[in-house]
Design a protein around this motif. Sequence first.
Motif, PDB file in Angstrom:
ATOM      1  N   ARG A  17      47.278 -49.869  36.322  1.00 11.43           N
ATOM      2  CA  ARG A  17      46.994 -48.973  35.207  1.00 11.43           C
ATOM      3  C   ARG A  17      48.269 -48.849  34.291  1.00 11.43           C
ATOM      4  NH1 ARG A  17      42.777 -45.624  34.619  1.00 11.43           N
ATOM      5  NH2 ARG A  17      41.307 -45.987  36.227  1.00 11.43           N
ATOM      6  N   ALA A  83      43.802 -39.588  33.143  1.00 10.42           N
ATOM      7  CA  ALA A  83      42.660 -40.840  33.195  1.00 10.42           C
ATOM      8  C   ALA A  83      42.605 -41.504  34.729  1.00 10.42           C
ATOM      9  CB  ALA A  83      43.150 -41.760  32.024  1.00 10.42           C
ATOM     10  N   ILE A  84      43.592 -41.530  35.380  1.00  9.76           N
ATOM     11  CA  ILE A  84      43.418 -42.243  36.838  1.00  9.76           C
ATOM     12  C   ILE A  84      42.533 -41.197  37.434  1.00  9.76           C
ATOM     13  CG2 ILE A  84      44.624 -42.881  38.742  1.00  9.76           C
ATOM     14  CD1 ILE A  84      46.909 -43.894  36.992  1.00  9.76           C
ATOM     15  N   ARG A  86      40.555 -39.033  36.690  1.00 14.13           N
ATOM     16  CA  ARG A  86      38.983 -38.890  36.436  1.00 14.13           C
ATOM     17  C   ARG A  86      37.904 -40.377  36.876  1.00 14.13           C
ATOM     18  NH1 ARG A  86      40.683 -37.683  31.117  1.00 14.13           N
ATOM     19  NH2 ARG A  86      40.902 -34.996  30.938  1.00 14.13           N
ATOM     20  N   ASP A  87      38.822 -41.319  36.979  1.00 14.86           N
ATOM     21  CA  ASP A  87      38.118 -42.635  37.584  1.00 14.86           C
ATOM     22  C   ASP A  87      38.225 -42.567  39.049  1.00 14.86           C
ATOM     23  OD1 ASP A  87      37.920 -43.428  34.837  1.00 14.86           O
ATOM     24  OD2 ASP A  87      39.487 -44.832  34.870  1.00 14.86           O
ATOM     25  N   THR A  88      39.232 -42.113  39.593  1.00 16.59           N
ATOM     26  CA  THR A  88      39.375 -42.331  41.188  1.00 16.59           C
ATOM     27  C   THR A  88      38.957 -41.135  41.867  1.00 16.59           C
ATOM     28  OG1 THR A  88      41.508 -41.652  41.121  1.00 16.59           O
ATOM     29  CG2 THR A  88      41.356 -43.976  40.838  1.00 16.59           C
ATOM     30  N   VAL A  90      36.015 -38.951  41.330  1.00 19.60           N
ATOM     31  CA  VAL A  90      34.901 -38.296  40.993  1.00 19.60           C
ATOM     32  C   VAL A  90      34.300 -37.495  41.743  1.00 19.60           C
ATOM     33  CG1 VAL A  90      32.743 -39.047  39.963  1.00 19.60           C
ATOM     34  CG2 VAL A  90      34.417 -40.365  39.448  1.00 19.60           C
TER      35      VAL A  90
END
Length: 287
Positions: A17, A83-84, A86-88, A90
């Motif tokens: 990232r 942001a990380i 929100r992606d990892t 869930v």
Amino acid sequence: MSRITNPSYVTRIMKERGFSTKKRFGQNFLIDQNIVGRIIQTADLQPDEWVLEIGPGLGALTMHLGEQAAHVVAMEIDRGLAAILRDTLVSPTVTVWEGDALEADWEQLLLDAAWQGERLKLVANLPYYLTTPLVMKALESNLPFVSIVVMVQREVGLRMLAQPGSSDYGVLSLAVQYYCQASLAFAVPRTVFLPAPSVDSVVVVLKPKPPQVDAPRAELFTVIRAAFQQRRKTIRNALREVAAGWGLDTDQLEQALHAVEIEPTLRGERLSLEEYSRLTKELLKGV
Ligand code: SAM
């Protein structure tokens, strides 16, 4: 073992990232699953309870909080981390809010996530640079926290738990005593973080309770803060300015101290919360 606490995962996700930790945000990520487990155990979450988390980071605690509680609202100031997450991470039981927890309206964030007054706990590995203001915000908030479980720098933890007469005793100790029952859960070495901070930590449990003393809060803490502004001053000298601000001269201050049986030559660090409360009420009688 959860991958989030695996050092190679932490290093890899940061690299992928393009994220590097920021000292100014107190970013030290937990890389020890045993410590994470002990914090979660200490929080003792029930399936109907809600959690407010400050500074989820990469989600070492968040993931477990979300598995055990009804819902977690996690406030993260760092855009890259949010942001990380929100992606990892869930999960229908986790809401990640991006912003400054110190500025945020916590109740509004909870309500926005559909909190309806369910039992609420605060759980956090706090950023060191903001520990005291964040703990004070939690204590002074009107939210009905059942408990506040926080990892803090060891020195701050000792100040939170200190009793009269100790060198760690001060405004924070008295504020903690005023608002809650505090206890030390366990100590945490600096080696369980990536990057490792220069200090050790402790996990502290605060259980809010109604104040046991009845002096008006604002005036009580005006007196307490004045008493500790210059620790080496006697209580009589330390309180002169506050007394004068309330229209009381030195004689009246001395009389108030005698009336509540406090030796004027004592230092503020000797007095208990109960004594500060009595003294404040006595001083206010003369206002
Ligand atoms: N909970 C994670 C863990 O245990 O690995 C990270 C803990 S780290 C000590 C503190 C976290 O608080 C970082 O993620 C940092 O970005 C975040 N943070 C710092 N200041 C903040 C603020 N004012 N509001 C919300 N989060 C903040």
